[in-house]
Enzyme design. Structure first.
Site: not given
Length: 532
Positions: A60, A200, A219, A239, A243-244, A258, A324
């Site tokens: 990003r 996002k 988030h 990130s 989390k994933t 997410d 990713r």
């Protein structure tokens, strides 16, 4: 020429978008993969996955994100955190982007954001790249055919990677721009091929609209017990914190990885897919995510692969550490069918502590939970944002400051009210360094983090005795099944104990300094923690 299914009353011409070339409406996955290959946007991988690269931007670009400042938004937006764009600059940008699209082949996807029909929004994404259309089709929620026949979008996203903005004309900072006009309900993304900007930007929209409905946008990832949707766990984190990975638990049902909302009815996923980091991904530690990399239509982003065998190199980060894969939720075997569940019993705040100071698990009181939620401490992992090459300690309010249009206290107050009403237990879990800081210690073993979470979610940890952490005051268990007792006391993992004390003192000062911005907005209980 217009190809694909669409509400005839909602073609682009009826939105005032004219002069485009071939427009493809709502193509499904095989057609989008075919189009991407035809247009030389990527390569076919094993199982029919799609390999792509994103050029200059592999993460990003938060400095290029803008919100239009108008009389309607001037008092609602957290301007210290959001770059302001003038209405005139946005109008010029919008006009120039539409001119840029004339005569070009475009791909349109009409989608929903939000699994709860009461709170979802409808979004139309118009993009130059077939693979970007496939990406957003994975990441948002796909309407039924009957819903497409009457679909009318509340919001429009114009995604034009080939358009270069003019800072003086468009009131932005570079050739790249992500601009949100909350009044016109239009998002413009240009000058970057990084697909994550698409999802996002929509999350930012929901972070603006949902609090007005009493819904907390988060988030986070989420899962629930196999036989009990009311036994829900939420995993906050930036990130790279896990989390994933940690929500993809074969013993529980995945709701999403997410972005979620917390309404009066419970938790619901805002998305329809996952966008997982693949650096060092392996079949043993993360079997479900690993398996998606060989499925049809999965987008493999910025990964090196063997040109003959098409085998992926999960350890080669020469393009970026932020490599990713993007895939639909149904590619996870134990995924929730409706992506909704009850109120969370447990909230886990994930942090990646590059200082090696925080314990791997701590239980938080409600004021401590608000303190750590507003602090949002972690380390930025290399590659997640443009220009980040090494882990950097950072504070990101609500574990997602780049996506917050409103002040953090808005979300903090929602969290405080909901955990009190639903008696949710909150935990801080460190997936960062142990045995020393970054460069000396090692990353917390994922197997031990999973053991910790199993103990939390199964209730086994409640039988443990707890000690009070001398630095932060939260409670730390003295034993957890499957985890070394020494690991639970980070100071004991350091060879140089005085060095640990110095690091801990430095980190504590960083927390206090960062939290000064929130002192006028929090209650006395939270303030006492900050001033301790």
């Amino acid at each position: 020429m217009h190809l694909g299914r669409v509400n005839p009353h909602f073609r682009l011409e009826n939105q005032g978008i004219n002069g485009l070339g071939c427009v493809h409406y709502n193509l499904c996955e095989p057609a989008l993969v075919e189009a991407a290959i035809r247009r030389d946007e990527g390569w076919i991988g094993k199982g029919g996955s799609l390999r792509v690269t994103t050029g200059k931007y592999t993460g990003r670009s938060p400095k290029d994100k803008f919100t239009v400042q108008s009389k309607e938004t001037i008092n609602d937006i957290w301007w210290d955190n959001n770059n302001a764009m003038s209405p005139e600059g946005f109008e010029a940008l919008h006009s120039d982007v539409l001119d840029h699209l004339k005569g070009r082949e475009c791909f349109v996807q009409d989608l929903f954001a939000g699994a709860d029909p009461i709170h979802r929004i409808s979004v139309r994404v118009i993009t130059e790249f077939a693979w970007h259309a496939l990406f957003i089709r994975h990441l948002l929620r796909r309407p039924e055919t009957s819903q497409l026949d009457v679909f009318h979008a509340e919001y429009t996203v114009l995604n034009c990677p080939n358009f270069k903005a003019n800072p003086s004309r468009h009131d932005c900072s570079s050739e790249t721009v992500i601009a949100l006009d909350l009044n016109k309900k239009i998002v413009i993304i240009s000058g970057t091929e990084y697909a994550g900007e698409n999802k996002k930007s929509i999350f930012s929209l929901l972070n603006y609209t949902l609090p007005e409905k009493g819904v907390m946008p988060m988030h986070c990832s989420a899962n629930h017990a196999t036989d009990d949707p009311d036994d829900t766990a939420v995993f906050f984190g930036l990130s790279g914190t896990g989390k994933t990975t940690l929500s993809a638990d074969t013993n529980r049902v995945l709701i999403g990885d997410d972005e979620h909302g917390w309404s009066d009815h419970g938790i619901f996923n805002l998305e329809g897919g996952c966008y997982a980091k693949t650096i060092s991904l392996n079949a043993e530690a993360e079997p479900q995510i690993y398996a998606t990399t060989g499925k049809f239509g999965t987008i493999i982003e910025n990964m090196i692969f063997d040109p003959e065998t098409r085998e992926l190199d999960f350890d080669n980060d020469c393009l970026t550490e932020n490599m990713r894969c993007a895939y639909p939720l149904e590619y996870i075997p134990n995924v929730s069918k409706n992506a909704v569940s009850g109120h969370p019993k447990n909230i886990i705040m994930l942090t990646c502590d590059a200082f090696g100071v925080l314990p791997p698990i701590a239980r938080l009181t409600s004021p401590q939970a608000i303190y750590h939620f507003l602090s949002g401490f972690t380390a930025k992992i290399a590659g997640t944002e443009h220009g980040v090459t090494d882990p950097q300690p950072t504070f990101s309010a609500c574990f997602g400051a780049p996506f917050l249009p409103r002040r953090p206290e808005v979300y903090g107050n929602l969290l405080r009210e909901k955990i009190a009403r639903h008696k949710t237990t909150c935990w801080l879990v460190n997936t960062g360094w142990t045995g020393g800081a970054y460069g000396t210690g090692c990353r917390m073993p994922i197997s031990e983090t999973r053991s910790i979470l199993s103990a939390v979610l199964n209730g086994d940890i409640t039988g443990s005795s707890f000690r009070k952490d001398v630095n932060f005051g939260f409670e730390v268990p003295e034993s957890v099944p499957g985890v070394s007792d020494v690991r639970l006391n980070p100071r004991q993992t350091w060879d140089d104990k005085p060095a640990y004390d110095q690091r801990a003192d430095k980190l504590l000062r960083m927390f206090h300094t960062n939290f000064e911005q929130f002192l006028p907005y929090v209650d006395d209980n939270v303030k006492a923690i900050a001033l301790n």
